[in-house]
Design an enzyme around this catalytic site. Structure first.
Site, PDB file in Angstrom:
ATOM      1  N   LYS A 106     101.737 160.989  64.377  1.00 29.65           N
ATOM      2  CA  LYS A 106     102.132 159.633  64.782  1.00 29.65           C
ATOM      3  C   LYS A 106     103.194 159.135  63.831  1.00 29.65           C
ATOM      4  O   LYS A 106     103.258 159.568  62.672  1.00 29.65           O
ATOM      5  CB  LYS A 106     100.940 158.683  64.715  1.00 29.65           C
ATOM      6  CG  LYS A 106     101.115 157.448  65.574  1.00 29.65           C
ATOM      7  CD  LYS A 106     100.732 157.765  67.001  1.00 29.65           C
ATOM      8  CE  LYS A 106     100.798 156.577  67.916  1.00 29.65           C
ATOM      9  NZ  LYS A 106     100.060 156.844  69.160  1.00 29.65           N
ATOM     10  N   GLY A 218      96.133 142.894  77.556  1.00 28.19           N
ATOM     11  CA  GLY A 218      97.369 143.555  77.125  1.00 28.19           C
ATOM     12  C   GLY A 218      98.199 143.881  78.350  1.00 28.19           C
ATOM     13  O   GLY A 218      97.675 144.388  79.343  1.00 28.19           O
ATOM     14  N   TYR A 219      99.492 143.574  78.309  1.00 21.81           N
ATOM     15  CA  TYR A 219     100.325 143.787  79.506  1.00 21.81           C
ATOM     16  C   TYR A 219     101.594 144.550  79.171  1.00 21.81           C
ATOM     17  O   TYR A 219     102.674 144.243  79.643  1.00 21.81           O
ATOM     18  CB  TYR A 219     100.623 142.435  80.184  1.00 21.81           C
ATOM     19  CG  TYR A 219     100.614 142.538  81.695  1.00 21.81           C
ATOM     20  CD1 TYR A 219      99.410 142.651  82.389  1.00 21.81           C
ATOM     21  CD2 TYR A 219     101.795 142.564  82.422  1.00 21.81           C
ATOM     22  CE1 TYR A 219      99.391 142.777  83.772  1.00 21.81           C
ATOM     23  CE2 TYR A 219     101.792 142.681  83.806  1.00 21.81           C
ATOM     24  CZ  TYR A 219     100.581 142.797  84.472  1.00 21.81           C
ATOM     25  OH  TYR A 219     100.562 142.924  85.840  1.00 21.81           O
ATOM     26  N   GLY A 220     101.460 145.576  78.341  1.00 20.83           N
ATOM     27  CA  GLY A 220     102.585 146.459  78.045  1.00 20.83           C
ATOM     28  C   GLY A 220     102.606 147.602  79.044  1.00 20.83           C
ATOM     29  O   GLY A 220     102.182 147.452  80.198  1.00 20.83           O
ATOM     30  N   ASN A 221     103.066 148.763  78.589  1.00 20.45           N
ATOM     31  CA  ASN A 221     103.188 149.906  79.496  1.00 20.45           C
ATOM     32  C   ASN A 221     101.841 150.287  80.111  1.00 20.45           C
ATOM     33  O   ASN A 221     101.744 150.566  81.306  1.00 20.45           O
ATOM     34  CB  ASN A 221     103.813 151.089  78.749  1.00 20.45           C
ATOM     35  CG  ASN A 221     103.923 152.306  79.633  1.00 20.45           C
ATOM     36  OD1 ASN A 221     103.050 153.166  79.628  1.00 20.45           O
ATOM     37  ND2 ASN A 221     104.966 152.370  80.436  1.00 20.45           N
ATOM     38  N   ALA A 222     100.771 150.282  79.306  1.00 19.09           N
ATOM     39  CA  ALA A 222      99.459 150.697  79.826  1.00 19.09           C
ATOM     40  C   ALA A 222      98.885 149.622  80.746  1.00 19.09           C
ATOM     41  O   ALA A 222      98.538 149.885  81.904  1.00 19.09           O
ATOM     42  CB  ALA A 222      98.514 151.002  78.670  1.00 19.09           C
ATOM     43  N   GLY A 223      98.786 148.389  80.263  1.00 24.88           N
ATOM     44  CA  GLY A 223      98.121 147.324  81.010  1.00 24.88           C
ATOM     45  C   GLY A 223      98.802 146.973  82.320  1.00 24.88           C
ATOM     46  O   GLY A 223      98.144 146.804  83.349  1.00 24.88           O
TER      47      GLY A 223
HETATM   48  N1  GLU Z   1     101.719 156.937  72.278  1.00 33.06           N
HETATM   49  C1  GLU Z   1     100.964 157.567  73.327  1.00 33.06           C
HETATM   50  C2  GLU Z   1      99.540 157.797  72.876  1.00 33.06           C
HETATM   51  O1  GLU Z   1      99.043 157.117  71.992  1.00 33.06           O
HETATM   52  C3  GLU Z   1     101.657 158.811  73.870  1.00 33.06           C
HETATM   53  C4  GLU Z   1     101.866 159.918  72.894  1.00 33.06           C
HETATM   54  C5  GLU Z   1     102.710 161.072  73.439  1.00 33.06           C
HETATM   55  O2  GLU Z   1     103.076 161.063  74.598  1.00 33.06           O
HETATM   56  O3  GLU Z   1     102.973 161.974  72.635  1.00 33.06           O
HETATM   57  O4  GLU Z   1      98.846 158.596  73.424  1.00 33.06           O
END
Ligand code: GLU
Length: 417
Positions: A106, A218-223
Protein backbone atom coordinates in the site's frame (compact mmCIF):
# COMPACT_ATOMS: atom_id res chain seq x y z
CA UNK A 1 -16.65 9.34 14.45
CA UNK A 2 -14.02 7.57 16.50
CA UNK A 3 -10.54 7.45 15.02
CA UNK A 4 -8.91 6.27 18.22
CA UNK A 5 -7.96 2.67 17.44
CA UNK A 6 -4.61 2.45 15.64
CA UNK A 7 -5.48 0.51 12.47
CA UNK A 8 -2.13 -1.30 12.40
CA UNK A 9 -2.63 -2.53 15.97
CA UNK A 10 -6.09 -3.71 14.90
CA UNK A 11 -4.57 -5.59 11.94
CA UNK A 12 -1.99 -7.20 14.22
CA UNK A 13 -4.62 -8.23 16.80
CA UNK A 14 -6.74 -9.82 14.06
CA UNK A 15 -3.70 -11.73 12.78
CA UNK A 16 -2.70 -12.89 16.28
CA UNK A 17 -6.11 -14.48 16.76
CA UNK A 18 -5.83 -16.37 13.46
CA UNK A 19 -2.19 -17.37 14.10
CA UNK A 20 -3.23 -18.87 17.45
CA UNK A 21 -6.02 -20.97 15.90
CA UNK A 22 -3.73 -22.06 13.04
CA UNK A 23 -1.00 -22.99 15.52
CA UNK A 24 1.66 -21.01 13.62
CA UNK A 25 5.23 -21.15 14.97
CA UNK A 26 6.51 -18.16 16.98
CA UNK A 27 8.89 -17.24 14.12
CA UNK A 28 6.10 -17.28 11.55
CA UNK A 29 3.88 -15.12 13.76
CA UNK A 30 6.64 -12.58 14.22
CA UNK A 31 7.31 -12.47 10.47
CA UNK A 32 3.65 -12.04 9.47
CA UNK A 33 3.02 -9.31 12.08
CA UNK A 34 5.29 -6.76 10.38
CA UNK A 35 5.94 -5.43 6.86
CA UNK A 36 8.83 -6.96 4.92
CA UNK A 37 9.82 -3.52 3.59
CA UNK A 38 8.68 0.02 4.12
CA UNK A 39 9.66 3.27 2.50
CA UNK A 40 8.98 6.81 3.70
CA UNK A 41 10.09 9.86 1.73
CA UNK A 42 9.72 13.62 1.46
CA UNK A 43 8.13 15.07 -1.65
CA UNK A 44 8.94 18.77 -2.10
CA UNK A 45 6.40 20.37 -4.39
CA UNK A 46 6.01 23.83 -5.85
CA UNK A 47 2.41 24.91 -5.34
CA UNK A 48 0.46 27.16 -7.74
CA UNK A 49 1.25 30.11 -5.43
CA UNK A 50 4.97 29.65 -6.14
CA UNK A 51 5.64 28.53 -2.52
CA UNK A 52 7.12 25.11 -1.78
CA UNK A 53 5.37 22.54 0.43
CA UNK A 54 6.95 19.29 1.58
CA UNK A 55 4.65 16.25 1.65
CA UNK A 56 5.35 12.86 3.27
CA UNK A 57 4.91 9.81 1.05
CA UNK A 58 4.90 6.09 1.85
CA UNK A 59 5.06 2.72 0.14
CA UNK A 60 4.85 -0.39 2.30
CA UNK A 61 5.52 -3.83 0.79
CA UNK A 62 3.97 -5.99 3.45
CA UNK A 63 4.44 -9.51 2.22
CA UNK A 64 5.83 -10.77 -1.11
CA UNK A 65 5.66 -14.55 -0.58
CA UNK A 66 2.71 -15.13 -2.95
CA UNK A 67 3.76 -12.61 -5.60
CA UNK A 68 4.67 -8.97 -6.19
CA UNK A 69 3.30 -6.29 -3.87
CA UNK A 70 -0.18 -5.04 -4.79
CA UNK A 71 -2.31 -2.28 -3.40
CA UNK A 72 -3.56 1.25 -3.82
CA UNK A 73 -2.18 4.69 -3.11
CA UNK A 74 -4.25 6.90 -0.80
CA UNK A 75 -4.08 10.71 -0.80
CA UNK A 76 -5.57 11.76 2.55
CA UNK A 77 -4.90 14.39 5.24
CA UNK A 78 -4.99 11.72 7.99
CA UNK A 79 -2.64 9.28 6.26
CA UNK A 80 0.10 7.98 8.59
CA UNK A 81 2.67 5.22 8.34
CA UNK A 82 0.39 3.07 10.53
CA UNK A 83 -2.64 3.41 8.27
CA UNK A 84 -0.45 2.45 5.30
CA UNK A 85 0.98 -0.54 7.22
CA UNK A 86 -2.51 -1.73 8.17
CA UNK A 87 -3.83 -1.30 4.65
CA UNK A 88 -0.79 -3.16 3.26
CA UNK A 89 -1.37 -6.04 5.69
CA UNK A 90 -5.04 -6.20 4.68
CA UNK A 91 -3.99 -6.26 0.99
CA UNK A 92 -1.84 -9.32 1.77
CA UNK A 93 -4.83 -11.16 3.25
CA UNK A 94 -7.09 -9.85 0.47
CA UNK A 95 -5.07 -11.17 -2.48
CA UNK A 96 -4.70 -14.44 -0.59
CA UNK A 97 -8.37 -14.96 0.32
CA UNK A 98 -9.40 -14.56 -3.34
CA UNK A 99 -6.37 -16.63 -4.33
CA UNK A 100 -4.75 -14.37 -6.92
CA UNK A 101 -0.96 -14.62 -7.40
CA UNK A 102 0.00 -11.35 -5.69
CA UNK A 103 1.34 -10.19 -2.35
CA UNK A 104 0.23 -7.12 -0.41
CA UNK A 105 1.37 -3.50 -0.41
CA UNK A 106 0.00 0.00 0.00
CA UNK A 107 1.10 3.58 -0.51
CA UNK A 108 0.00 7.03 0.41
CA UNK A 109 0.69 10.71 0.72
CA UNK A 110 -0.41 12.85 3.65
CA UNK A 111 -2.15 15.67 1.80
CA UNK A 112 -5.56 17.24 1.31
CA UNK A 113 -6.48 16.69 -2.35
CA UNK A 114 -9.81 18.52 -1.90
CA UNK A 115 -7.81 21.72 -1.42
CA UNK A 116 -5.37 21.20 -4.30
CA UNK A 117 -5.71 22.29 -7.92
CA UNK A 118 -5.65 19.75 -10.73
CA UNK A 119 -2.16 20.83 -11.78
CA UNK A 120 -0.88 20.55 -8.18
CA UNK A 121 -2.35 17.03 -8.06
CA UNK A 122 -0.67 16.12 -11.32
CA UNK A 123 2.71 17.37 -10.08
CA UNK A 124 2.25 15.48 -6.79
CA UNK A 125 1.29 12.26 -8.61
CA UNK A 126 4.31 12.48 -10.91
CA UNK A 127 6.63 13.33 -8.00
CA UNK A 128 5.27 10.35 -6.03
CA UNK A 129 6.03 8.07 -8.97
CA UNK A 130 9.58 9.48 -9.29
CA UNK A 131 10.10 8.70 -5.60
CA UNK A 132 8.94 5.06 -5.87
CA UNK A 133 9.92 4.18 -9.46
CA UNK A 134 13.08 2.35 -8.35
CA UNK A 135 11.11 0.36 -5.73
CA UNK A 136 8.23 -0.92 -7.85
CA UNK A 137 7.63 -2.64 -11.20
CA UNK A 138 5.10 -4.93 -12.91
CA UNK A 139 6.88 -7.91 -11.31
CA UNK A 140 7.86 -6.18 -8.03
CA UNK A 141 4.99 -4.07 -6.72
CA UNK A 142 1.97 -2.67 -8.58
CA UNK A 143 0.05 0.34 -7.21
CA UNK A 144 -3.61 1.21 -7.89
CA UNK A 145 -6.24 3.74 -6.75
CA UNK A 146 -7.55 4.07 -3.19
CA UNK A 147 -9.31 6.87 -1.28
CA UNK A 148 -9.09 10.16 -3.27
CA UNK A 149 -6.92 8.75 -6.07
CA UNK A 150 -8.50 8.36 -9.50
CA UNK A 151 -7.97 6.77 -12.94
CA UNK A 152 -6.54 10.14 -14.09
CA UNK A 153 -3.94 9.98 -11.30
CA UNK A 154 -3.07 6.42 -12.37
CA UNK A 155 -2.63 7.69 -15.97
CA UNK A 156 -0.18 10.44 -14.87
CA UNK A 157 1.75 7.94 -12.76
CA UNK A 158 1.93 5.38 -15.58
CA UNK A 159 3.12 8.09 -17.96
CA UNK A 160 5.81 9.26 -15.52
CA UNK A 161 7.05 5.68 -15.07
CA UNK A 162 7.21 5.13 -18.83
CA UNK A 163 9.13 8.42 -19.22
CA UNK A 164 11.66 7.29 -16.60
CA UNK A 165 12.15 3.79 -18.03
CA UNK A 166 11.72 4.66 -21.70
CA UNK A 167 9.47 1.64 -22.24
CA UNK A 168 5.77 0.93 -22.70
CA UNK A 169 4.84 -0.70 -19.37
CA UNK A 170 1.12 -0.27 -18.64
CA UNK A 171 1.26 -3.13 -16.09
CA UNK A 172 3.16 -0.84 -13.66
CA UNK A 173 -0.15 0.38 -12.22
CA UNK A 174 -3.82 -0.64 -12.37
CA UNK A 175 -7.10 1.24 -12.24
CA UNK A 176 -6.03 3.20 -15.32
CA UNK A 177 -8.58 4.82 -17.66
CA UNK A 178 -9.90 2.37 -20.27
CA UNK A 179 -8.50 4.70 -22.96
CA UNK A 180 -5.01 4.10 -21.51
CA UNK A 181 -4.86 0.29 -21.10
CA UNK A 182 -7.25 0.01 -18.15
CA UNK A 183 -9.68 -2.91 -17.92
CA UNK A 184 -13.36 -2.67 -18.71
CA UNK A 185 -15.27 -3.14 -15.45
CA UNK A 186 -12.51 -1.87 -13.13
CA UNK A 187 -14.35 1.37 -12.23
CA UNK A 188 -17.17 -0.34 -10.29
CA UNK A 189 -15.39 -3.62 -9.48
CA UNK A 190 -15.08 -3.04 -5.72
CA UNK A 191 -18.83 -2.49 -5.31
CA UNK A 192 -19.77 -5.19 -7.84
CA UNK A 193 -17.60 -7.77 -6.08
CA UNK A 194 -19.18 -6.81 -2.73
CA UNK A 195 -22.67 -7.09 -4.19
CA UNK A 196 -21.85 -10.58 -5.52
CA UNK A 197 -20.71 -11.56 -2.00
CA UNK A 198 -23.94 -10.20 -0.46
CA UNK A 199 -25.93 -12.16 -3.08
CA UNK A 200 -24.13 -15.41 -2.17
CA UNK A 201 -24.49 -14.74 1.58
CA UNK A 202 -28.23 -14.11 1.18
CA UNK A 203 -28.56 -17.39 -0.73
CA UNK A 204 -26.69 -19.24 2.03
CA UNK A 205 -29.00 -17.70 4.65
CA UNK A 206 -32.16 -18.33 2.61
CA UNK A 207 -32.86 -14.59 2.58
CA UNK A 208 -34.74 -12.81 -0.24
CA UNK A 209 -33.34 -9.29 -0.71
CA UNK A 210 -35.99 -7.98 -3.13
CA UNK A 211 -37.24 -4.59 -1.83
CA UNK A 212 -35.33 -5.03 1.44
CA UNK A 213 -33.66 -1.90 2.79
CA UNK A 214 -30.01 -0.84 2.63
CA UNK A 215 -27.89 2.05 3.91
CA UNK A 216 -24.56 3.19 2.49
CA UNK A 217 -22.00 5.08 4.56
CA UNK A 218 -19.53 6.86 2.25
CA UNK A 219 -20.16 7.93 -1.34
CA UNK A 220 -16.83 7.54 -3.11
CA UNK A 221 -15.98 4.92 -5.72
CA UNK A 222 -17.22 2.01 -3.57
CA UNK A 223 -20.35 3.55 -2.03
CA UNK A 224 -21.76 5.29 -5.10
CA UNK A 225 -21.53 2.16 -7.25
CA UNK A 226 -22.92 -0.01 -4.44
CA UNK A 227 -25.99 2.24 -4.46
CA UNK A 228 -26.69 1.56 -8.13
CA UNK A 229 -25.66 -2.12 -8.16
CA UNK A 230 -27.44 -2.93 -4.87
CA UNK A 231 -30.65 -1.88 -6.61
CA UNK A 232 -29.92 -3.29 -10.08
CA UNK A 233 -28.49 -6.68 -9.09
CA UNK A 234 -30.07 -7.41 -5.70
CA UNK A 235 -33.32 -5.42 -5.76
CA UNK A 236 -32.35 -3.56 -2.57
CA UNK A 237 -34.13 -0.31 -1.70
CA UNK A 238 -31.42 2.10 -0.56
CA UNK A 239 -33.02 4.31 2.13
CA UNK A 240 -29.94 6.20 3.33
CA UNK A 241 -26.59 7.38 1.96
CA UNK A 242 -23.89 9.64 3.37
CA UNK A 243 -20.54 11.27 2.68
CA UNK A 244 -18.01 13.12 4.83
CA UNK A 245 -20.43 16.05 5.29
CA UNK A 246 -23.44 14.00 6.52
CA UNK A 247 -26.25 11.77 5.31
CA UNK A 248 -29.76 11.69 3.89
CA UNK A 249 -32.71 9.36 4.55
CA UNK A 250 -35.95 8.51 2.76
CA UNK A 251 -38.00 5.44 3.58
CA UNK A 252 -39.29 5.32 -0.02
CA UNK A 253 -35.79 4.78 -1.34
CA UNK A 254 -33.21 7.11 -2.86
CA UNK A 255 -32.47 7.26 -6.59
CA UNK A 256 -28.73 6.93 -7.41
CA UNK A 257 -29.00 9.26 -10.42
CA UNK A 258 -30.60 11.99 -8.29
CA UNK A 259 -27.75 11.67 -5.76
CA UNK A 260 -25.12 11.81 -8.52
CA UNK A 261 -26.68 15.01 -9.95
CA UNK A 262 -27.03 16.63 -6.53
CA UNK A 263 -23.48 15.75 -5.49
CA UNK A 264 -22.08 17.02 -8.80
CA UNK A 265 -23.84 20.38 -8.23
CA UNK A 266 -23.30 20.85 -4.48
CA UNK A 267 -20.31 18.64 -3.62
CA UNK A 268 -22.34 16.55 -1.14
CA UNK A 269 -25.30 14.18 -0.79
CA UNK A 270 -26.67 16.41 1.99
CA UNK A 271 -29.74 18.46 1.07
CA UNK A 272 -31.02 16.07 -1.62
CA UNK A 273 -34.64 17.15 -2.24
CA UNK A 274 -37.24 14.80 -0.73
CA UNK A 275 -34.92 13.43 1.98
CA UNK A 276 -34.36 14.04 5.69
CA UNK A 277 -30.89 14.93 6.92
CA UNK A 278 -29.20 12.41 9.24
CA UNK A 279 -25.69 12.06 10.62
CA UNK A 280 -23.20 9.36 9.67
CA UNK A 281 -23.57 7.96 13.20
CA UNK A 282 -27.37 7.71 12.83
CA UNK A 283 -27.02 6.04 9.43
CA UNK A 284 -24.88 3.25 10.92
CA UNK A 285 -27.59 2.46 13.48
CA UNK A 286 -30.59 2.29 11.09
CA UNK A 287 -32.75 -0.86 11.13
CA UNK A 288 -31.83 -1.89 7.56
CA UNK A 289 -31.32 -5.34 6.06
CA UNK A 290 -27.89 -4.51 4.59
CA UNK A 291 -25.44 -1.85 5.72
CA UNK A 292 -22.48 -1.01 3.46
CA UNK A 293 -19.74 0.85 5.38
CA UNK A 294 -17.89 2.34 2.41
CA UNK A 295 -15.68 5.11 3.80
CA UNK A 296 -12.81 4.89 6.28
CA UNK A 297 -11.51 2.90 9.26
CA UNK A 298 -12.89 2.64 12.82
CA UNK A 299 -16.51 3.67 12.35
CA UNK A 300 -18.03 0.56 13.97
CA UNK A 301 -16.71 0.31 17.53
CA UNK A 302 -17.70 -1.00 20.94
CA UNK A 303 -19.59 2.25 21.53
CA UNK A 304 -22.08 2.00 18.63
CA UNK A 305 -22.08 -1.76 17.84
CA UNK A 306 -24.57 -2.56 20.68
CA UNK A 307 -27.08 -0.14 19.09
CA UNK A 308 -26.67 -1.31 15.49
CA UNK A 309 -29.70 -2.94 13.86
CA UNK A 310 -28.52 -4.04 10.40
CA UNK A 311 -28.84 -7.76 9.68
CA UNK A 312 -25.94 -7.91 7.24
CA UNK A 313 -22.87 -5.64 7.32
CA UNK A 314 -21.03 -5.71 3.99
CA UNK A 315 -17.71 -3.93 4.44
CA UNK A 316 -16.66 -2.10 1.29
CA UNK A 317 -14.30 0.15 3.29
CA UNK A 318 -11.02 -1.18 4.65
CA UNK A 319 -10.95 -1.58 8.44
CA UNK A 320 -14.33 -0.06 9.38
CA UNK A 321 -14.87 -2.37 12.36
CA UNK A 322 -12.75 -2.80 15.50
CA UNK A 323 -12.15 -6.29 17.00
CA UNK A 324 -14.39 -5.45 20.01
CA UNK A 325 -17.24 -4.53 17.66
CA UNK A 326 -16.70 -7.76 15.67
CA UNK A 327 -17.42 -9.79 18.80
CA UNK A 328 -20.44 -7.69 19.78
CA UNK A 329 -22.01 -8.02 16.30
CA UNK A 330 -21.29 -11.76 16.15
CA UNK A 331 -22.98 -12.28 19.54
CA UNK A 332 -26.00 -10.32 18.29
CA UNK A 333 -26.30 -12.64 15.28
CA UNK A 334 -25.32 -10.02 12.68
CA UNK A 335 -23.71 -11.45 9.54
CA UNK A 336 -20.60 -9.39 8.88
CA UNK A 337 -18.93 -9.83 5.50
CA UNK A 338 -15.38 -8.69 6.24
CA UNK A 339 -13.52 -6.03 4.29
CA UNK A 340 -10.70 -8.00 2.76
CA UNK A 341 -13.19 -10.54 1.37
CA UNK A 342 -16.12 -8.22 0.59
CA UNK A 343 -14.09 -5.45 -1.09
CA UNK A 344 -11.64 -7.71 -2.95
CA UNK A 345 -13.43 -7.10 -6.26
CA UNK A 346 -11.25 -4.04 -6.92
CA UNK A 347 -7.97 -5.87 -6.67
CA UNK A 348 -9.41 -8.88 -8.48
CA UNK A 349 -10.14 -6.76 -11.56
CA UNK A 350 -6.78 -5.00 -11.06
CA UNK A 351 -5.24 -8.44 -11.44
CA UNK A 352 -7.30 -9.04 -14.60
CA UNK A 353 -6.07 -5.65 -15.85
CA UNK A 354 -2.48 -6.78 -15.32
CA UNK A 355 -3.15 -10.05 -17.13
CA UNK A 356 -4.53 -8.06 -20.09
CA UNK A 357 -1.59 -5.63 -20.02
CA UNK A 358 0.93 -8.50 -19.93
CA UNK A 359 -0.69 -10.34 -22.84
CA UNK A 360 -1.45 -7.09 -24.71
CA UNK A 361 -4.91 -8.46 -25.42
CA UNK A 362 -8.09 -6.88 -24.05
CA UNK A 363 -11.23 -8.64 -22.85
CA UNK A 364 -14.92 -7.88 -23.35
CA UNK A 365 -16.83 -6.71 -20.27
CA UNK A 366 -18.73 -10.01 -19.94
CA UNK A 367 -15.47 -11.92 -19.51
CA UNK A 368 -14.40 -9.58 -16.69
CA UNK A 369 -17.77 -9.93 -14.92
CA UNK A 370 -17.73 -13.73 -15.21
CA UNK A 371 -14.22 -13.99 -13.84
CA UNK A 372 -14.98 -11.55 -11.01
CA UNK A 373 -18.20 -13.36 -10.09
CA UNK A 374 -16.52 -16.77 -10.05
CA UNK A 375 -13.60 -15.47 -7.96
CA UNK A 376 -15.75 -13.67 -5.37
CA UNK A 377 -18.32 -16.48 -5.09
CA UNK A 378 -15.63 -19.13 -4.63
CA UNK A 379 -13.87 -17.08 -1.96
CA UNK A 380 -17.11 -16.36 -0.09
CA UNK A 381 -18.16 -20.02 0.00
CA UNK A 382 -14.75 -21.21 1.24
CA UNK A 383 -14.91 -18.66 4.07
CA UNK A 384 -18.57 -19.34 4.86
CA UNK A 385 -17.99 -23.10 5.06
CA UNK A 386 -15.18 -22.65 7.56
CA UNK A 387 -17.17 -20.10 9.60
CA UNK A 388 -20.12 -22.52 9.85
CA UNK A 389 -17.98 -25.56 10.67
CA UNK A 390 -16.01 -23.80 13.39
CA UNK A 391 -18.80 -21.52 14.67
CA UNK A 392 -16.62 -18.42 14.25
CA UNK A 393 -17.31 -15.09 12.60
CA UNK A 394 -16.58 -14.58 8.91
CA UNK A 395 -13.64 -12.25 9.55
CA UNK A 396 -11.82 -14.86 11.58
CA UNK A 397 -12.66 -17.56 9.03
CA UNK A 398 -11.36 -15.33 6.20
CA UNK A 399 -8.15 -14.78 8.18
CA UNK A 400 -7.73 -18.54 8.63
CA UNK A 401 -8.02 -19.13 4.88
CA UNK A 402 -5.78 -16.20 3.89
CA UNK A 403 -3.06 -16.49 6.52
CA UNK A 404 -2.71 -20.25 5.99
CA UNK A 405 -1.98 -19.67 2.29
CA UNK A 406 0.60 -16.96 2.97
CA UNK A 407 2.26 -19.01 5.73
CA UNK A 408 2.43 -22.01 3.39
CA UNK A 409 4.19 -19.92 0.70
CA UNK A 410 6.61 -18.50 3.30
CA UNK A 411 7.40 -22.03 4.51
CA UNK A 412 7.86 -23.53 1.06
CA UNK A 413 10.22 -20.69 0.15
CA UNK A 414 12.21 -21.62 3.23
CA UNK A 415 12.02 -18.15 4.83
CA UNK A 416 10.47 -19.25 8.12
CA UNK A 417 9.34 -22.72 9.17
N1 GLU B 1 -7.35 0.20 -3.10
C1 GLU B 1 -8.12 -0.97 -3.43
C2 GLU B 1 -8.18 -1.90 -2.24
O1 GLU B 1 -8.03 -1.48 -1.11
C3 GLU B 1 -7.65 -1.63 -4.72
C4 GLU B 1 -6.25 -2.15 -4.72
C5 GLU B 1 -5.78 -2.65 -6.08
O2 GLU B 1 -6.55 -2.68 -7.02
O3 GLU B 1 -4.60 -3.01 -6.14
O4 GLU B 1 -8.46 -3.05 -2.38
Amino acid sequence: MSHQANPFETAQRQLDQAAELLGLSPGMREFLRVPMREHQFSIPLQMDSGEYQVFTGYRVQYNLARGPGKGGIRFHPEETVDTVRALAAWMTWKTSVVDIPLGGGKGGVTCDPKNMSLSELERLSRAYMRAVAHLIGPDRDIPAPDVYTTPQIMAWMMDEYEMITGKHQPGIITGKPVSLFGSLGRHDATARGGVYVVREAAKAMGMNLQDKTAAIQGYGNAGSHAHRLGGDLLGLRVVAVSDSRGGVYSEHGIDPEAVADHKAKTGSVVGLPGTDTITNEELLELPVTVLFPSALENVITESNAPRMQAQVVAELANGPTTPEADDILFDKGVTLLPDFLCNAGGVTVSYLEQVQNASNHYWPLEQVYQNLDATMSRAYHAVHKLASERQIHHRLAAYLVAVARVAEAVTVRGWVK
